[in-house]
Design a protein around this motif. Sequence first.
Motif, PDB file in Angstrom:
ATOM      1  N   TRP A   1       0.891  -1.178   0.000  1.00 47.78           N
ATOM      2  CA  TRP A   1       0.000   0.000   0.000  1.00 47.78           C
ATOM      3  C   TRP A   1       0.921   1.218   0.000  1.00 47.78           C
ATOM      4  CZ3 TRP A   1      -4.931   0.298   3.537  1.00 47.78           C
ATOM      5  CH2 TRP A   1      -5.657   1.457   3.226  1.00 47.78           C
TER       6      TRP A   1
ATOM      7  N   VAL B   1      -0.554   7.275  -3.296  1.00 50.23           N
ATOM      8  CA  VAL B   1      -0.874   6.696  -4.601  1.00 50.23           C
ATOM      9  C   VAL B   1      -2.324   6.210  -4.617  1.00 50.23           C
ATOM     10  CG1 VAL B   1      -0.371   4.755  -6.146  1.00 50.23           C
ATOM     11  CG2 VAL B   1       1.507   6.067  -5.127  1.00 50.23           C
ATOM     12  N   GLN B   2      -3.036   6.538  -5.691  1.00 55.92           N
ATOM     13  CA  GLN B   2      -4.381   6.005  -5.872  1.00 55.92           C
ATOM     14  C   GLN B   2      -4.252   4.643  -6.561  1.00 55.92           C
ATOM     15  OE1 GLN B   2      -7.326   4.669  -5.599  1.00 55.92           O
ATOM     16  NE2 GLN B   2      -8.095   6.730  -5.125  1.00 55.92           N
TER      17      GLN B   2
ATOM     18  N   GLY C   1      -6.417   2.580  -7.256  1.00 60.68           N
ATOM     19  CA  GLY C   1      -7.474   2.336  -8.234  1.00 60.68           C
ATOM     20  C   GLY C   1      -7.073   2.724  -9.656  1.00 60.68           C
TER      21      GLY C   1
ATOM     22  N   GLU D   1     -10.269  12.855   8.068  1.00 58.53           N
ATOM     23  CA  GLU D   1     -11.583  13.137   8.649  1.00 58.53           C
ATOM     24  C   GLU D   1     -11.493  13.980   9.922  1.00 58.53           C
ATOM     25  OE1 GLU D   1     -10.610  10.427   7.252  1.00 58.53           O
ATOM     26  OE2 GLU D   1     -12.151   9.857   5.813  1.00 58.53           O
TER      27      GLU D   1
ATOM     28  N   MET E   1      -7.110   5.074   8.356  1.00 54.91           N
ATOM     29  CA  MET E   1      -7.796   3.951   7.707  1.00 54.91           C
ATOM     30  C   MET E   1      -9.172   3.740   8.344  1.00 54.91           C
ATOM     31  SD  MET E   1      -4.720   1.152   7.387  1.00 54.91           S
ATOM     32  CE  MET E   1      -3.321   1.372   6.271  1.00 54.91           C
TER      33      MET E   1
ATOM     34  N   ARG F   1     -11.736   6.504   7.572  1.00 54.30           N
ATOM     35  CA  ARG F   1     -12.271   6.442   6.218  1.00 54.30           C
ATOM     36  C   ARG F   1     -13.296   5.314   6.076  1.00 54.30           C
ATOM     37  NH1 ARG F   1     -10.404   7.763   1.022  1.00 54.30           N
ATOM     38  NH2 ARG F   1      -9.550   9.549   2.112  1.00 54.30           N
TER      39      ARG F   1
ATOM     40  N   VAL G   1     -10.491  -2.703   4.190  1.00 47.84           N
ATOM     41  CA  VAL G   1      -9.938  -1.398   4.553  1.00 47.84           C
ATOM     42  C   VAL G   1      -9.225  -0.788   3.352  1.00 47.84           C
ATOM     43  CG1 VAL G   1      -8.250  -0.219   6.015  1.00 47.84           C
ATOM     44  CG2 VAL G   1      -9.743  -1.979   7.008  1.00 47.84           C
ATOM     45  N   PHE G   2      -8.402  -1.596   2.681  1.00 48.11           N
ATOM     46  CA  PHE G   2      -7.671  -1.103   1.507  1.00 48.11           C
ATOM     47  C   PHE G   2      -8.634  -0.592   0.435  1.00 48.11           C
ATOM     48  CE2 PHE G   2      -5.744  -2.209  -2.681  1.00 48.11           C
ATOM     49  CZ  PHE G   2      -4.716  -1.276  -2.662  1.00 48.11           C
TER      50      PHE G   2
ATOM     51  N   PHE H   1     -10.200   2.990   0.129  1.00 46.17           N
ATOM     52  CA  PHE H   1      -9.427   4.128  -0.402  1.00 46.17           C
ATOM     53  C   PHE H   1      -9.281   4.049  -1.917  1.00 46.17           C
ATOM     54  CE2 PHE H   1      -8.393   3.991   4.023  1.00 46.17           C
ATOM     55  CZ  PHE H   1      -8.141   5.302   4.386  1.00 46.17           C
ATOM     56  N   GLU H   2      -9.864   3.013  -2.500  1.00 47.41           N
ATOM     57  CA  GLU H   2      -9.722   2.824  -3.939  1.00 47.41           C
ATOM     58  C   GLU H   2     -10.718   3.708  -4.672  1.00 47.41           C
ATOM     59  OE1 GLU H   2      -8.357  -1.304  -6.023  1.00 47.41           O
ATOM     60  OE2 GLU H   2     -10.393  -1.158  -5.269  1.00 47.41           O
ATOM     61  N   GLY H   3     -10.348   4.217  -5.805  1.00 54.93           N
ATOM     62  CA  GLY H   3     -11.261   5.059  -6.566  1.00 54.93           C
ATOM     63  C   GLY H   3     -10.604   5.511  -7.836  1.00 54.93           C
TER      64      GLY H   3
ATOM     65  N   THR I   1      -7.490  12.083  -4.804  1.00 56.99           N
ATOM     66  CA  THR I   1      -7.907  12.630  -3.511  1.00 56.99           C
ATOM     67  C   THR I   1      -8.551  11.566  -2.623  1.00 56.99           C
ATOM     68  OG1 THR I   1     -10.040  13.283  -4.432  1.00 56.99           O
ATOM     69  CG2 THR I   1      -8.304  14.948  -4.457  1.00 56.99           C
ATOM     70  N   GLU I   2      -9.010  10.450  -3.219  1.00 58.82           N
ATOM     71  CA  GLU I   2      -9.588   9.376  -2.402  1.00 58.82           C
ATOM     72  C   GLU I   2      -8.522   8.454  -1.819  1.00 58.82           C
ATOM     73  OE1 GLU I   2     -13.271   7.525  -4.367  1.00 58.82           O
ATOM     74  OE2 GLU I   2     -12.378   8.748  -5.957  1.00 58.82           O
ATOM     75  N   ALA I   3      -7.270   8.561  -2.293  1.00 61.43           N
ATOM     76  CA  ALA I   3      -6.194   7.669  -1.836  1.00 61.43           C
ATOM     77  C   ALA I   3      -5.801   8.002  -0.401  1.00 61.43           C
ATOM     78  CB  ALA I   3      -4.990   7.818  -2.760  1.00 61.43           C
ATOM     79  N   LEU I   4      -5.037   7.114   0.220  1.00 64.03           N
ATOM     80  CA  LEU I   4      -4.518   7.400   1.564  1.00 64.03           C
ATOM     81  C   LEU I   4      -3.317   8.330   1.378  1.00 64.03           C
ATOM     82  CD1 LEU I   4      -4.309   7.232   4.532  1.00 64.03           C
ATOM     83  CD2 LEU I   4      -3.560   4.889   4.385  1.00 64.03           C
TER      84      LEU I   4
END
Lengths: 668, 668
Positions: free
Chosen positions: A270, A274-275, A277, A426, B379, B382, B545-546, B549-551, B555-558
Amino acid sequence: MSLLFKNLRVHQVFGANTDVGKTILTSALVRASAAKKNQVFYLKPVSTGPLQDADDEHVKRYAGPHRALVNAHCLYRFDEPRKEGARNVVVPTDDAFITSVASYIRKCASDPVTERSHMYVETAGGVHSPTLSGTTQLDSYRPLFLPTILVGDSRLGGISSTISAYESLSLRGYIVDSVLLFQDEYYRNWEYLEPYFAERGVKVSTVDPPPPREADPGRNFIVTEEYYNKITSEHNTGGLLNVIELLDERHEGRIKELHSMPQRTLNTVWWPFVQHGLIKHEGDPSSPSAASSVSLLESQFDGSASWWTQTLGHAHPALTLAAARAAGRYGHVMYPQATYAPALRLAERLVHEGPGKGWASRAFISDNGSTGMEIALKMALRVASKKFGFAPQEQKKLGVLGLKGSYHGDTIGAMDACEEGVYSCEWHEAKGYWFEPPSIGIKNGRAFIEVPSAIAPERVEGQPLSWIYNVSARLGTSLATAYRKHIDMALRKWRIMVPLFTGLWRLGLRSAAPLLGAYPDVSVYAKILTGGMAPLAVTLASDDVFRAFEGTSKTEALLHGHSYTAYAIGCEIANETLDQLEGLARGDSWKAAQVAWKAERGEKEMEKETVVDGDRAVWSLWSPQFVDALSKLGIIDQVMSLGTVLAFKVTDNDAGALFRFASPFFVL
Amino acid sequence: MSLLFKNLRVHQVFGANTDVGKTILTSALVRASAAKKNQVFYLKPVSTGPLQDADDEHVKRYAGPHRALVNAHCLYRFDEPRKEGARNVVVPTDDAFITSVASYIRKCASDPVTERSHMYVETAGGVHSPTLSGTTQLDSYRPLFLPTILVGDSRLGGISSTISAYESLSLRGYIVDSVLLFQDEYYRNWEYLEPYFAERGVKVSTVDPPPPREADPGRNFIVTEEYYNKITSEHNTGGLLNVIELLDERHEGRIKELHSMPQRTLNTVWWPFVQHGLIKHEGDPSSPSAASSVSLLESQFDGSASWWTQTLGHAHPALTLAAARAAGRYGHVMYPQATYAPALRLAERLVHEGPGKGWASRAFISDNGSTGMEIALKMALRVASKKFGFAPQEQKKLGVLGLKGSYHGDTIGAMDACEEGVYSCEWHEAKGYWFEPPSIGIKNGRAFIEVPSAIAPERVEGQPLSWIYNVSARLGTSLATAYRKHIDMALRKWRIMVPLFTGLWRLGLRSAAPLLGAYPDVSVYAKILTGGMAPLAVTLASDDVFRAFEGTSKTEALLHGHSYTAYAIGCEIANETLDQLEGLARGDSWKAAQVAWKAERGEKEMEKETVVDGDRAVWSLWSPQFVDALSKLGIIDQVMSLGTVLAFKVTDNDAGALFRFASPFFVL
């Protein structure tokens, strides 16, 4: 430029010492590779002495029945250097040398006769024997990072020299695939070395020792040929064919590993920032090339200096040795209420001679820039709370003053010292106020300073760049007045601000403070501090800040720490990095650059002091002419350069980096 | 047990190889020290071969005009080992050997004839030559960490072997005060070595080479005596008297440094967790002893295993070499969207074979336990926000469920996952709810479990300890019912909890999860992971959990990272630590302990699987008999032991550590 080819297995042969049988064993490896129907290249990059005794000639002479498959070559041939009237060609520089070795290897990889080729590159002397340029073998060949065969020493004392040579190889990142040595029945070094290296994952193979040299050349050829024949024969169970198989296995394992790594990484790792997806194919992480004649490993241009951590190049040998030395001497040190040399030395030099000179009294060490900032925040919060006697509920509402766009690391507290943005999580709560910073740059050869147009519409220009840093002379401009008014209005909500500055040689000075003519109460140093090797941060504090935590109860202390606080490897690497940087700062290339920028400012004489306060410290390792020319290009919106940094913004592409001072200001 | 005495300067003499002149140069040093009116001790701890050829005899024979000041000694005298019918005494263990060397040195320090004494301890062979026990010289003498003289090799190949020997010494933390070698006029190795070592802060001194050995003993004595006389004379500018002065300077510098360090530390260092206001005198940091016959450096008992980071002892050579190897091979690696072997290997082994086995899918690497926890928090936040579709304002109010007294590191975000306490800073906001955990222990030979009396008054006892971990069998007890009710009531305010477990062999298992029969969604490993050498943390996460953050957008990444994320030195040390721990876990001492605890449980057969789930995994390296006896002492309120841990609470002193599982539970 590490080299690795699918169809050409290359090994470099190092010796534990001179005269351990490197050429004999390499000749035998060449012959054994050919016996297994591989095309074989033997390369002795440097050969010294008469041609008839040259190692490549020896290899050709004893190449065996499959000699047609063998090619033996030398790149630089010198006479014996100490011989009277020796005919020596020019000694190549280290760069030229390694480039020519790499070119030769690439040529061999693209010139296949058989499906699979082998190559042996024989070094000269022991692992640390000097090349003609003066660099030792290990450092000279290091850019190629070829998999390695170490020829051990089978003589009296050979256990020690073999292990030490292995450690020198390891210390420079070489991977030893095989240790080879003669099976000397008197000293029997292999009996000790086999289990010793097996524990470290390295196979030791022994080979029958060669026969004594015969005085008669004809007779000598016959016994030598018999010897090579024996040790490369299939019937010799202890012979070299097993070694060839081991080296083939290692080579194939290496390529298999390399090809499997992208997908395995996508399966388990991980990454930060980095995204995942967006990364669907295994080709998306940096993937090895398909063409068999192209090296699977190639150099990459490190455009961000590895996130601005690099200072001396990757894996600088002095930093490597510092890491090894600290690990070996200290392991872990329990730091609270104890002291030890690397941490104390680092604290003292940063406080008394480094960026803390003149204002700091204490160094607080932590693990990275983000934790260093959290410590700085805790310092500032305590000082403010004590100074103004804030109640606990008021303390929670304390905020920082900073600059828009600043960023201090990803831990939640450090993020709370920034505005909300894509990096906030958050729990984020922006605690403070962030000003629009002035921007500086060079366009069409002229330095300028501007603030957002809502604050003041005009851009102020001047010449040369040092004009920007003549702060007192600029205080009367209408731009300065407008910006001062903007800040005054914002500050009515706030109290005092304490600036935090950074730099640590990146901008050509120990600290950015003299450049702006203002000194901080707290500052944080990380990244460059350890030259890219290992994480470490230091938070420097003034005596007032330190005293705010003094008392009679432990609860008043700064109760922040990490298990590895001031760990030895980190501190020792930092000390070595600072030694090297200070050496550079005193060196000729920095002096020459300072003279060039001084000339640009119209100053004629070079002062003794290389780093001076204020506008005179404006200089860059990039020449004034280059910066000027760049600023005149149509595609360049603006350029900025100080010290080691060159930043530019591209007109058509807003993603270009705009250089700005992003230092936060704390409310106290 | 590093030794350093005020009035006895001790140096250890290592050789770059065998036969480099170690004994000759040490004899000359002894003679030169005596010539300067110092009492001199020569120690050759191990001597092999006939008495008349022994090195201590040679030293006595050529001690010179001040021989009355010279004492030469050997501790272990062996015949030539390979000689037929050799009379060999028993080979001492490494511990016995080093203890006897240390005793002898201490005796010499307390036996002054002159104001200042010198001592030379001569090793055998090269730096890595094996001792009779099989350990190499370097590792064998390492506990004493004596300042070192390296005798360089003046022969062909000697540049390489001298540098390699120096690197092996450095890698084990030895400090080389001087490199000495013969001034061989043909090879002239010193010409290269002098500037090479000067760059590294080490002085190279050369000495005239000895005369050839004469066949006639009388004649040989005369020429040898003449030689020693010449190289130790005051008129010989290149001789050894300069070296004696250098060694004296180094010794005095070392002592001066040691004495100045406490005050200098008090002046500049800001320690973590320490109230500086309580430390007024320089004696307060660990201070050197005043008595001249007592070593200024002494071993300390590391009662907390260096904040629970130690696993294999301080500065274990395998970890040292791992640090060196990684530094040399990689330097810095830009980790995001790239891969490299040490980080990938660490991620894979932790996820697939280590504590993540069976539940984790990803490894996220960071710099320390505190940052590892911040990543775990991000984590969890989110996952909870996505799962329940919380709006941003609701997200800010998310809290954690944890255990009272738990602590996850000092960064502000990690602290917000704990209750307010002395460690929290001004910005602290306790975000969550913390349960009183059950306590477990052993008293009077009986295991017990209890909860705070407000929840349930009785303590439940059982036998043996493994009964505690037979969780399913205990679920019906009234204590379990009462505690469940307590948790149910608290949870009405909350949603789901995801437990976080840790362990990593400290409790004798890869992870504490099987012990409790529950698997986490997120877990964090640090401290022990790198065996005390360098900071590193890994946050393991389940696939759910991983995927949160996928998308398709970054901006959705960790978006959390550190400049040194997954740095090579840290990852390689972690891999080596895990290799060593897994070796221990498979080894005889762990197996024997497991068998002993199995017998305690009344089980007869040893199963093949050494680590099993649930109650069968209850064992400790402390014997059941010892734990039982300890629990019966009046002064002991309770004791607990699992794996490598022994914890006990003293009746009269509440400061004793009470062992409890302090793992947080996340609200999802």
